[in-house]
Enzyme design. Structure first.
Site, PDB file in Angstrom:
ATOM      1  N   ARG A  32      -4.852   1.716  36.026  1.00 29.29           N
ATOM      2  CA  ARG A  32      -5.789   2.365  36.933  1.00 29.29           C
ATOM      3  C   ARG A  32      -5.241   2.391  38.348  1.00 29.29           C
ATOM      4  O   ARG A  32      -4.470   1.511  38.734  1.00 29.29           O
ATOM      5  CB  ARG A  32      -7.137   1.626  36.934  1.00 29.29           C
ATOM      6  CG  ARG A  32      -8.008   1.964  35.759  1.00 29.29           C
ATOM      7  CD  ARG A  32      -8.341   3.447  35.693  1.00 29.29           C
ATOM      8  NE  ARG A  32      -9.412   3.772  36.609  1.00 29.29           N
ATOM      9  CZ  ARG A  32     -10.657   4.031  36.236  1.00 29.29           C
ATOM     10  NH1 ARG A  32     -10.991   4.033  34.959  1.00 29.29           N
ATOM     11  NH2 ARG A  32     -11.584   4.316  37.131  1.00 29.29           N
ATOM     12  N   LYS A  52       2.826  -5.089  26.977  1.00 31.08           N
ATOM     13  CA  LYS A  52       3.233  -3.987  26.088  1.00 31.08           C
ATOM     14  C   LYS A  52       4.631  -3.518  26.449  1.00 31.08           C
ATOM     15  O   LYS A  52       5.456  -3.229  25.568  1.00 31.08           O
ATOM     16  CB  LYS A  52       2.249  -2.813  26.224  1.00 31.08           C
ATOM     17  CG  LYS A  52       0.842  -3.152  25.778  1.00 31.08           C
ATOM     18  CD  LYS A  52      -0.173  -2.126  26.275  1.00 31.08           C
ATOM     19  CE  LYS A  52      -1.572  -2.719  26.209  1.00 31.08           C
ATOM     20  NZ  LYS A  52      -2.562  -1.915  26.950  1.00 31.08           N
TER      21      LYS A  52
END
Ligand code: 26V
Length: 793
Positions: A532, A641
């Site tokens: 974000r 990730k």
């Protein structure tokens, strides 16, 4: 589950015929996908039914993960993988001559969340099923998910996310499990014959909550759990009126696209109570049917409060136990505390939810009464031991506001943060007072990710290489990736690793070309920041680094070529974040059009970042930018990730970055910037303007914001400059700038030695297993939910 390709093809054709009365070859990719989803749902159905029956029969303790956001991502490929049918189905699709990529791509990605918090909730559901725990999600079925982001003239434009337009094949509507949720009106407490007060509600506004269940299929476990999302509808008496449908439905119409600006919004309060009440009612109904005695509730049920949004579960469970089950206060309270647990996900003080008492009383009169009583008892109990100052600050009710984090801690037996540093800071900052009173409730549970989605599915070249080199154990136990360490010095392996990375980069380059019309060199360093858009995450620092590179190129410097890849949505009302988006797009336009930069520097800001786009970007990353000001990012999960697919992390010592460094080794990360303690010490004496005056490069870059060197950012440039110089640079971008550049130059130097780079990438992959969400939920399971046996220490 064993299905042959032939059987699959037959099933697929059958369902196509039954559903669309047509042959597969006449269906659109969307219809082919829908058909396939039904086939797969059918394959999982028996396990799903069996899991539910088994949990009931064996009285297995159930976890209910209450979250106002879930971001499951596309489910077709992941369900197939988890059922062990992916290869069979892919072979079948090939045999049928169907374009399997188009079929997978036809699935919509339900964006029922804003970011890390929602994605974590879905990762946990996947992990609970994959470790054989009985763990279910409870949330909201928003009619519209997080907006779709487009760029027009560099501005973010928000388009409604009509994700249900083509229907959602994975969900099952359970109208027979609908419950009524009551808002407003008033309550009278009427003494009954037994002396117990009965709550009598008058003039309430009733809404029907209808559950939609989606199977959460475990990875080769046979366990299939449920994500239950509630939709609001008018009750039967009111269902005939169209206006009523719209009014009731408004509660679950849209997701708040905002993690900063929901304060005081009555509709948000309605949403929270709606899914909490519906969820707890259905849990209690089911529990009484299967176990009978509600006094056993915490032995068989754990309710988890994901951030404060569902914190009123504490009050709602009290209401149900007192008013519906007729228990006495002390017993109801003891059961409630033993059932509830709470995770905090942010240190931003302004993000701690409070509700104006007046609004709360109007909408939820009975819960307000209970909040007063919880507050009264809390004060009475702890005043003498802890004094009025501390107890006042820790109490749920203060200055006419209900403080949800305080309520959550007081009403839960366990509270945790999401990375080591975050859990420590909770104890000294936002929850310091409550920590004094309840020190034993606090613990850390570092976040995790699901390597199934991010490695097995999203990074097939890497996954295939791993199988070949260390075998397939890592697919079940990501910690087995440590075996890779012994290959970190094997040149043959390292070159295969880089070849796999290159393949992913070529694929991402094609996506960038298709989306932005921009050609990027696939052999450049791919430098990625995806999250974000927030001031504290400091995308601005990254932009400043790009501008410095740009200026250096203009002066003739030669550095390794870089492609900067951004993905970020800004809350629609967050002005500053939108200004940074426009700036990134303007810098991209400037750099990408400059012939001097051709082949050396490019900026690709891909619109509409979400789970699906992340799957395309992450495997192609060489560098993972995790550059929040230390002490601001609770954990981060994109850092995990990106590490798992072999990116090197460029990072401040913030959130889980610290644990990533500890796991992968100091060398494997480019660390820079102030530590949390240094930042804290600097704050009182910080002078941003002085930094700007002192550093000529910084001076030049800040000036570029407003002197026309970057076209089309007049007002945005002024706004950002003002934040830096007039408002004294809240997140210390200028303070960390020089060190950020130095860390980047270290990466440049390393890039010149591909073998050394690949070795560090290997260290990252090898160490990534400990961030598997499977391990995280098992820690929750042992230490908080008590659904797994404690591990000997
Ligand atoms: C709220 C606000 C409101 C005020 C302005 C800044 C701001 C920033 C963040 C939020 C928090 C929303 C909750 C959330 O999504 N937290 C994220 O949770 C992830 C999963 O635990 C974690 O990895 C991220 O670091 C954390 O930001």
């Amino acid at each position: 589950m064993v299905i042959t390709t032939t059987q699959f093809i037959k099933d697929y054709r059958d369902v196509a015929l039954r559903w669309f009365a047509d042959g597969l070859e006449n269906l659109s990719p969307l219809q082919q996908y829908q058909t396939l989803a039904l086939v797969v749902k059918g394959y999982a159905a028996r396990d799903w039914a069996r899991s539910k029956a088994h949990a009931d029969k064996t009285q297995q303790k159930q976890v209910y993960y209450f979250s106002i956001e879930f971001m499951p991502g596309r489910l077709l490929a992941s369900n197939l993988l988890n059922l062990g049918l992916k290869d069979v189905v892919d072979a079948g699709l090939a045999k049928l001559g169907l374009d399997s990529a188009a079929v997978y791509a036809a699935e919509r990605d339900p964006g029922l969340g804003n970011g890390g918090l929602g994605r974590l909730a879905s990762a946990f559901l996947d992990a609970m099923a994959s470790t054989g725990m009985a763990g279910n999600g409870n949330g909201i079925r928003y009619r519209y998910g997080l907006f779709e982001q487009r760029f027009v003239d560099g501005y973010q434009v928000e388009v409604p996310d009509d994700w249900l337009r083509d229907s959602y094949p994975w969900e099952t509507r359970k109208e027979n499990r609908a419950v009524i949720v009551k808002f407003g009106g008033h309550v009278d407490l009427v003494p009954g014959a037994s002396g117990h007060l009965t709550a009598v509600y008058q003039g309430t506004d009733d809404v029907l909550a209808v559950p939609y269940d989606t199977a959460m299929i475990g990875y080769r476990t046979g366990t299939v759990n449920t994500m239950r999302l509630w939709a609001a509808e008018p009750t039967a008496e009111r269902a005939h009126a169209l206006a009523e449908t719209a009014r009731a439905g408004a509660i679950t119409e849209f997701l708040y696209p905002d993690d900063s600006d929901t304060a005081g919004r009555e509709l948000r309060l309605r949403q929270e109570y709606f899914f909490v009440s519906a969820g707890l009612q259905s849990i209690l109904t089911h529990f009484k049917r299967t176990h009978g005695d509600v006094r056993l509730l915490p032995n068989f049920v754990a309710v988890h409060i994901n951030d404060t949004h569902p914190a009123m579960a504490v009050l709602e469970l009290m209401r149900l136990l007192l008013d519906e089950e007729q228990l006495a206060w002390d017993q109801a309270w003891q059961l409630t505390v033993a059932t509830m647990s709470y995770t905090n996900h942010t240190l931003m003080a302004e993000a701690l939810e409070t509700w104006p008492l007046g609004m709360f009383q109007d909408l939820l009169p009975r819960l307000a009464q209970l909040a007063f009583e919880v507050d009264r008892r809390f004060r009475a109990r702890y005043l003498s031991r802890f004094g009025s100052v501390l107890v006042n600050r820790a109490a749920p009710l203060q200055d006419g506001q209900l403080h949800m984090a305080n309520l959550a801690v007081i009403g839960s037996h366990a509270v945790n943060g999401v990375a080591k540093i975050h859990s420590e800071l909770l104890k000294t900052t936002v929850l310091a007072d409550l920590y004094q009173i309840f020190p034993d409730r606090f613990s850390n549970k570092t976040n995790g990710i699901t390597p199934r989605r991010w490695v097995q599915l999203a990074d097939v070249p890497l996954a295939t290489l791993l199988d070949d080199v260390i075998g397939t154990k890592w697919r079940h136990q990501p910690q087995a990736l440590v075996a890779l360490r012994s290959h970190a010095s094997d040149p043959a392996f390292l070159s295969r690793l880089m070849a796999a990375k290159h393949e992913n980069k070529v694929r991402l380059a094609a996506l960038i070309q298709a989306t932005l019309g921009l050609e990027v060199p696939a052999d450049a360093m791919f430098d990625v920041q995806i999250k974000r858009l927030h001031a504290y995450k400091r995308q601005l620092l990254h932009v400043f680094g790009i501008l410095e590179h740009y200026l250096a190129i203009k002066k003739g410097a030669v550095r390794p070529p870089r492609v900067h890849v951004f993905g970020a949505k800004a809350a629609p009302s967050y002005r500053y974040a939108k200004a940074v988006i426009r700036l990134i797009n303007a810098v991209a336009a400037l750099v990408n059009a400059d012939p001097d930069c051709a082949g050396k520097l490019a900026v690709a800001f891909l619109p509409n970042y979400g789970v699906s786009l992340a799957e395309a970007i992450i495997p192609a990353a060489d560098v993972s930018e995790q550059i929040s000001l230390a002490g601001t990012e609770a954990s981060g999960t994109s850092n995990m990730k990106l590490m798992a697919t072999g990116a090197l992390t460029l990072a401040t010592l913030d959130g889980a970055n610290i644990e990533i460094r500890d796991a992968a080794g100091k060398e494997s990360m480019a660390v820079f910037g102030l530590t949390e303690q240094e930042a804290k010490a600097l704050r009182p004496q910080y002078n941003a303007r002085e930094r700007y005056e002192r550093d000529p490069v910084l001076h030049r870059i800040v000036d570029m914001l407003t002197d026309g060197s970057i076209p089309n950012i007049e007002s945005e440039g002024r706004e950002i400059r003002a934040e830096l110089l007039d408002y004294n640079d809240t997140y210390f971008v200028l303070a960390d700038f020089a060190d950020y550049l130095a860390a980047n130059r270290r990466l440049d130097a390393l890039w010149g030695d591909p073998v050394a780079w690949a070795k560090l990438a290997t260290e990252n992959i090898a160490a990534s297993g400990r961030f598997s969400a499977d391990l995280t939920v098992q820690r929750y399971g042992r230490e908080i939910w008590r659904v797994l046996p404690e591990q000997p220490v």
